[in-house]
Design a protein around this motif. Structure first.
Motif, PDB file in Angstrom:
ATOM      1  N   MET A   1       0.853  -1.193   0.000  1.00 51.68           N
ATOM      2  CA  MET A   1       0.000   0.000   0.000  1.00 51.68           C
ATOM      3  C   MET A   1       0.889   1.243   0.000  1.00 51.68           C
ATOM      4  N   GLN A   2       0.711   2.113  -0.992  1.00 52.25           N
ATOM      5  CA  GLN A   2       1.540   3.304  -1.089  1.00 52.25           C
ATOM      6  C   GLN A   2       0.980   4.409  -0.216  1.00 52.25           C
ATOM      7  N   SER A   3       1.862   5.147   0.436  1.00 49.69           N
ATOM      8  CA  SER A   3       1.441   6.248   1.293  1.00 49.69           C
ATOM      9  C   SER A   3       0.855   7.375   0.448  1.00 49.69           C
ATOM     10  N   PRO A   4      -0.071   8.167   1.016  1.00 48.17           N
ATOM     11  CA  PRO A   4      -0.579   9.345   0.300  1.00 48.17           C
ATOM     12  C   PRO A   4       0.575  10.271  -0.075  1.00 48.17           C
ATOM     13  N   VAL A   5       0.375  11.051  -1.121  1.00 48.74           N
ATOM     14  CA  VAL A   5       1.445  11.915  -1.621  1.00 48.74           C
ATOM     15  C   VAL A   5       1.920  12.890  -0.545  1.00 48.74           C
ATOM     16  N   TYR A   6       0.988  13.443   0.253  1.00 53.63           N
ATOM     17  CA  TYR A   6       1.410  14.430   1.245  1.00 53.63           C
ATOM     18  C   TYR A   6       2.286  13.787   2.323  1.00 53.63           C
ATOM     19  N   ILE A   7       2.061  12.498   2.609  1.00 52.01           N
ATOM     20  CA  ILE A   7       2.909  11.795   3.571  1.00 52.01           C
ATOM     21  C   ILE A   7       4.300  11.563   2.970  1.00 52.01           C
ATOM     22  N   GLN A   8       4.357  11.253   1.685  1.00 52.50           N
ATOM     23  CA  GLN A   8       5.645  11.079   1.017  1.00 52.50           C
ATOM     24  C   GLN A   8       6.450  12.383   1.054  1.00 52.50           C
ATOM     25  N   ILE A   9       5.766  13.511   0.822  1.00 54.54           N
ATOM     26  CA  ILE A   9       6.445  14.810   0.886  1.00 54.54           C
ATOM     27  C   ILE A   9       6.870  15.111   2.312  1.00 54.54           C
ATOM     28  N   HIS A  10       5.995  14.839   3.265  1.00 55.52           N
ATOM     29  CA  HIS A  10       6.333  14.994   4.686  1.00 55.52           C
ATOM     30  C   HIS A  10       7.617  14.243   5.002  1.00 55.52           C
ATOM     31  N   ASN A  11       7.689  13.002   4.575  1.00 61.20           N
ATOM     32  CA  ASN A  11       8.863  12.172   4.868  1.00 61.20           C
ATOM     33  C   ASN A  11      10.127  12.765   4.263  1.00 61.20           C
ATOM     34  N   GLN A  12      10.029  13.230   3.027  1.00 60.18           N
ATOM     35  CA  GLN A  12      11.204  13.785   2.351  1.00 60.18           C
ATOM     36  C   GLN A  12      11.674  15.074   3.032  1.00 60.18           C
ATOM     37  N   LEU A  13      10.736  15.947   3.365  1.00 60.92           N
ATOM     38  CA  LEU A  13      11.104  17.193   4.031  1.00 60.92           C
ATOM     39  C   LEU A  13      11.714  16.933   5.402  1.00 60.92           C
ATOM     40  N   LYS A  14      11.150  15.971   6.144  1.00 66.46           N
ATOM     41  CA  LYS A  14      11.695  15.635   7.462  1.00 66.46           C
ATOM     42  C   LYS A  14      13.120  15.101   7.322  1.00 66.46           C
ATOM     43  N   GLN A  15      13.342  14.246   6.337  1.00 65.17           N
ATOM     44  CA  GLN A  15      14.681  13.714   6.102  1.00 65.17           C
ATOM     45  C   GLN A  15      15.653  14.827   5.713  1.00 65.17           C
ATOM     46  N   ASP A  16      15.185  15.773   4.896  1.00 63.58           N
ATOM     47  CA  ASP A  16      16.040  16.892   4.492  1.00 63.58           C
ATOM     48  C   ASP A  16      16.434  17.746   5.693  1.00 63.58           C
ATOM     49  N   ILE A  17      15.482  17.979   6.594  1.00 60.76           N
ATOM     50  CA  ILE A  17      15.772  18.776   7.788  1.00 60.76           C
ATOM     51  C   ILE A  17      16.775  18.053   8.682  1.00 60.76           C
ATOM     52  N   GLU A  18      16.548  16.753   8.877  1.00 55.52           N
ATOM     53  CA  GLU A  18      17.446  15.973   9.726  1.00 55.52           C
ATOM     54  C   GLU A  18      18.843  15.866   9.117  1.00 55.52           C
ATOM     55  N   ALA A  19      18.918  15.938   7.787  1.00 62.52           N
ATOM     56  CA  ALA A  19      20.215  15.865   7.107  1.00 62.52           C
ATOM     57  C   ALA A  19      20.925  17.221   7.085  1.00 62.52           C
ATOM     58  N   GLY A  20      20.262  18.261   7.588  1.00 62.95           N
ATOM     59  CA  GLY A  20      20.894  19.571   7.678  1.00 62.95           C
ATOM     60  C   GLY A  20      20.700  20.464   6.471  1.00 62.95           C
ATOM     61  N   LYS A  21      19.754  20.106   5.583  1.00 62.95           N
ATOM     62  CA  LYS A  21      19.499  20.966   4.421  1.00 62.95           C
ATOM     63  C   LYS A  21      19.030  22.341   4.875  1.00 62.95           C
ATOM     64  N   TRP A  22      18.198  22.369   5.916  1.00 63.93           N
ATOM     65  CA  TRP A  22      17.794  23.615   6.563  1.00 63.93           C
ATOM     66  C   TRP A  22      18.040  23.446   8.057  1.00 63.93           C
ATOM     67  N   HIS A  23      18.539  24.488   8.693  1.00 64.80           N
ATOM     68  CA  HIS A  23      18.897  24.418  10.107  1.00 64.80           C
ATOM     69  C   HIS A  23      17.819  25.070  10.978  1.00 64.80           C
ATOM     70  N   VAL A  24      17.914  24.835  12.289  1.00 61.37           N
ATOM     71  CA  VAL A  24      16.965  25.423  13.239  1.00 61.37           C
ATOM     72  C   VAL A  24      16.911  26.937  13.049  1.00 61.37           C
ATOM     73  N   GLY A  25      15.704  27.467  12.933  1.00 63.88           N
ATOM     74  CA  GLY A  25      15.521  28.896  12.764  1.00 63.88           C
ATOM     75  C   GLY A  25      15.615  29.370  11.332  1.00 63.88           C
ATOM     76  N   GLU A  26      15.928  28.463  10.404  1.00 64.74           N
ATOM     77  CA  GLU A  26      16.083  28.846   8.993  1.00 64.74           C
ATOM     78  C   GLU A  26      14.748  28.716   8.260  1.00 64.74           C
ATOM     79  N   ARG A  27      14.492  29.664   7.393  1.00 64.42           N
ATOM     80  CA  ARG A  27      13.267  29.664   6.598  1.00 64.42           C
ATOM     81  C   ARG A  27      13.392  28.649   5.470  1.00 64.42           C
TER      82      ARG A  27
END
Length: 233
Positions: free
Chosen positions: A1-27
């Motif tokens: 069962m594939q996750s809804p598209v918004y969940i897939q985007i959520h996952n990617q953005l969360k991974q990007d944040i955890e990887a340091g693509k954007w830092h705390v306090g950064e827009r």
């Protein structure tokens, strides 16, 4: 069962944040830019962003955009208490209206919070909770599906805690709770019959069984003028 598209985007953005693509306090980029990057509608992108905001990973600043949230000071509150019990204790009649109720693949956040195995599925439900017919809160609750597969939708949505205890024979334990202040979005304001921008208390909670197994990850937004938290010390 594939996750809804918004969940897939959520996952990617969360991974990007955890990887340091954007830092705390950064827009982070605007919704328009991100919608183009992910080739989705603004509505789908906004749903993914809102999920991250509800989890405390992102925060919206009026007129300034969306930023990676800083870690908040956490206050420990005691026990696991159901909404139904809270309302009854105050002499109010509890009720709820289910907005959505479906079995799905978990998001990365849900896997982490509920300590799920790779092949696990979850029940995700959105509900408006009322006291004497007045809307008190809007919640998104996620539960490991194997815990509730044997129960009807009515049993789960009426009172999950009572169903797990009385029919499931499970013993509920403690909870980890985080409360922050925010403002009501247009969607939440409509659900809770308030004005957009009114004060909201946002609770994120992971609840545990007596054996330490997490059984619920819930994100709840309470009308600030209709609900308050208190601590026993």
């Amino acid at each position: 069962m594939q996750s809804p598209v918004y969940i897939q985007i959520h996952n990617q953005l969360k991974q990007d944040i955890e990887a340091g693509k954007w830092h705390v306090g950064e827009r982070i980029p605007s919704e328009r830019e991100l919608a183009v990057d992910f080739s989705v509608s603004r509505m789908t992108l906004r749903q993914a962003i809102q999920t991250l905001v509800d989890e405390g990973i992102l925060e919206r600043r009026v007129g300034a955009g969306t930023y990676v949230a800083s870690q908040k000071v956490q206050e420990k509150m005691s026990g696991v208490t159901s909404f139904t019990d809270v309302m009854l204790a105050q002499g109010k009649r509890p009720s709820s209206r289910t907005i959505s109720y479906h079995v799905a693949n978990p998001s990365i956040s849900e896997v982490e919070k509920l300590k799920l195995k790779d092949d696990a599925q979850v029940l995700r439900m959105e509900r408006i909770r009322f006291g004497d017919g007045v809307p008190i809160s809007f919640e998104v609750a996620t539960v490991p599906y194997d815990l509730v597969a044997a129960f009807s939708k009515a049993e789960v949505t009426r009172s999950l805690y009572h169903t797990l205890e009385k029919k499931g024979g499970l013993q509920l334990g403690g909870a980890r709770q985080m409360v922050t202040a925010t403002l009501a979005s247009e969607k939440i304001a409509e659900y809770l019959d308030i004005k957009r921008g009114e004060a909201i208390l946002r609770l994120r909670q992971v609840s545990f069984l007596n054996d330490g197994r997490p059984f619920e990850y819930v994100r709840t937004q309470y009308v600030g003028s209709r609900f308050e938290f208190y601590l026993d010390r």
